[in-house]
Design an enzyme around this catalytic site. Structure first.
Site, PDB file in Angstrom:
ATOM      1  N   LEU A 130       0.822  -1.208   0.000  1.00 28.44           N
ATOM      2  CA  LEU A 130       0.000   0.000   0.000  1.00 28.44           C
ATOM      3  C   LEU A 130       0.858   1.261   0.000  1.00 28.44           C
ATOM      4  CD1 LEU A 130      -2.738  -1.011   2.612  1.00 28.44           C
ATOM      5  CD2 LEU A 130      -3.001  -0.897   0.132  1.00 28.44           C
ATOM      6  N   VAL A 178       4.081  -0.740   4.278  1.00 32.57           N
ATOM      7  CA  VAL A 178       2.704  -1.061   4.645  1.00 32.57           C
ATOM      8  C   VAL A 178       2.043  -1.920   3.568  1.00 32.57           C
ATOM      9  CG1 VAL A 178       0.469  -0.072   5.290  1.00 32.57           C
ATOM     10  CG2 VAL A 178       2.568   1.103   5.952  1.00 32.57           C
ATOM     11  N   LYS A 222       1.891  -3.326   8.973  1.00 31.84           N
ATOM     12  CA  LYS A 222       2.934  -2.300   8.915  1.00 31.84           C
ATOM     13  C   LYS A 222       4.236  -2.942   9.391  1.00 31.84           C
ATOM     14  CE  LYS A 222       4.016   2.248  10.980  1.00 31.84           C
ATOM     15  NZ  LYS A 222       3.472   3.348  11.798  1.00 31.84           N
ATOM     16  N   ASP A 246       2.029  14.264  14.214  1.00 32.62           N
ATOM     17  CA  ASP A 246       2.206  14.111  12.760  1.00 32.62           C
ATOM     18  C   ASP A 246       0.858  14.128  12.044  1.00 32.62           C
ATOM     19  OD1 ASP A 246       3.690  13.926  10.430  1.00 32.62           O
ATOM     20  OD2 ASP A 246       3.968  11.751  10.544  1.00 32.62           O
TER      21      ASP A 246
END
Length: 350
Positions: free
Chosen positions: A46, A54, A69, A157
């Site tokens: 992904l 990921v 992940k 973030d």
């Protein structure tokens, strides 16, 4: 010789971690339990980030679609922090759900397993969002931020890439907690967090005693980019230029007021590039292509988020009470309302 910067403390949730047992926030002492990655079959890649790769995957024990992940070699401490934070936030409103922590049996590489969200790439999605959609998704994101802040955690973030939206199901999830950190009053934090376009002024002027309000600046940048259809809203070429872009909108006099209040000494490099700029009116950014997304309430909310002074920014809870969100609150308080139908505007079309 420059003196020390003035102290600062969060206006809300400042004592959350001191009221909990050490085990809650002492992530370095945390021992994650690692299962076997063989239960998960990788389907397709992904994306990749600085710290991870990921994949979409299938849990072969129950045929469930998940996201895996795989963490790149990084300090154990950082991995422990991310896992501990995800475990503490599990079940939180609009927080990505951690399903499992596993290791590859051969390489021993750690991986985190999450719920799958059928995300639409934000560069396409933001072009089709209605005024109501923007209000709706910003409200959902604020729910996630108020939740993590109430648990003593700053995300650090917040940006479109880390906000997954399944537009069909009107579902939003805040992802990537790799830079998240526990808030302790008077602690000095690393300013090398967040992504350039979403970095708060406190990071750009090297002020380390920041708090949850950093996330509110980033959310303000997202709101500005959505309502003005300008992505990103503050488009700096580097971290120095990023502050210049902000100063061209919020004004240099206001910046100097902020620096004076917190006894912050500016990097001498800014002397050559900052110049002198007046504060701009938010109305200046309205044009024919975005007019339908901008309202007086939107500009008022934006103005209360994009403030140099981190203590002056609205908290997530305060932002949720802003009139901009009244239409969303009204819809969500309707008993048995089919939100997906309502917010897509189908009811109006019938």
């Amino acid at each position: 010789m420059p003196g020390p910067a003035a102290r600062s403390r969060a206006r809300v949730y400042a004592e959350v971690n001191s009221l909990r047992s050490r085990e809650y926030w002492d992530y370095e002492a945390h021992v994650p339990s690692w299962g076997n990655q063989d239960d998960y079959q990788l389907v397709r890649k992904l994306g990749r980030g600085k710290y991870s790769e990921v994949f979409e995957a299938i849990n072969i024990t129950n045929n469930e679609r998940v996201v895996v992940k795989i963490l790149k070699p990084v300090k154990k401490k950082k991995i422990k922090r991310e896992v501990k934070i995800l475990e503490n936030l599990r079940g939180g409103t609009n927080i990505i759900k951690l399903i499992d922590t596993v290791k590859d049996p051969v390489s021993k590489t750690p991986a985190l397993v999450f719920e799958y969200i059928n995300n639409t790439d934000f560069k396409q999605l933001y072009q089709i969002l209605t005024d109501f959609d923007i209000r709706f998704y910003m409200y959902e994101l604020l729910k996630a931020l108020d939740y993590c802040h109430s648990k003593g955690i700053m995300h650090r973030d917040v940006k479109p890439h880390n906000v997954m939206i399944d537009h069909q199901q009107k579902k939003l999830r805040l992802i990537d907690w790799g830079l998240a950190e526990f808030y302790h009053p008077a602690q000095e934090y690393n300013v090398r967090v967040a992504s350039r376009y979403f970095k708060g002024p406190e990071l750009l002027v090297d002020y380390q005693m920041y708090d949850y309000s950093l996330d509110m600046w980033s959310l303000g940048c997202m709101l500005a980019s959505m309502i003005f259809r300008k992505e990103p809203f503050f488009h700096g070429q580097d971290n120095y230029d990023q502050l210049v872009r902000i100063a061209k909108v919020l004004g240099t006099d206001e910046l100097y007021g902020y620096l004076k209040k917190y006894h912050i000494d500016l990097d001498p490099h800014f002397n050559d590039i900052l110049g002198q700029h007046s504060r701009k009116r938010w109305e200046n950014f309205i044009h024919s292509e975005n007019r339908h997304l901008v309202s007086p309430e939107a500009l008022d909310l934006l103005d209360k988020l994009l403030r140099y002074d981190h203590q002056q920014r609205l908290t997530a809870k305060e932002a949720m009470e802003h009139p901009y969100f009244y239409p969303v609150v009204k819809e969500q308080s309707q008993p048995c309302a089919d939100n997906a139908v309502l917010s897509s505007g189908l009811t109006a079309a019938r």
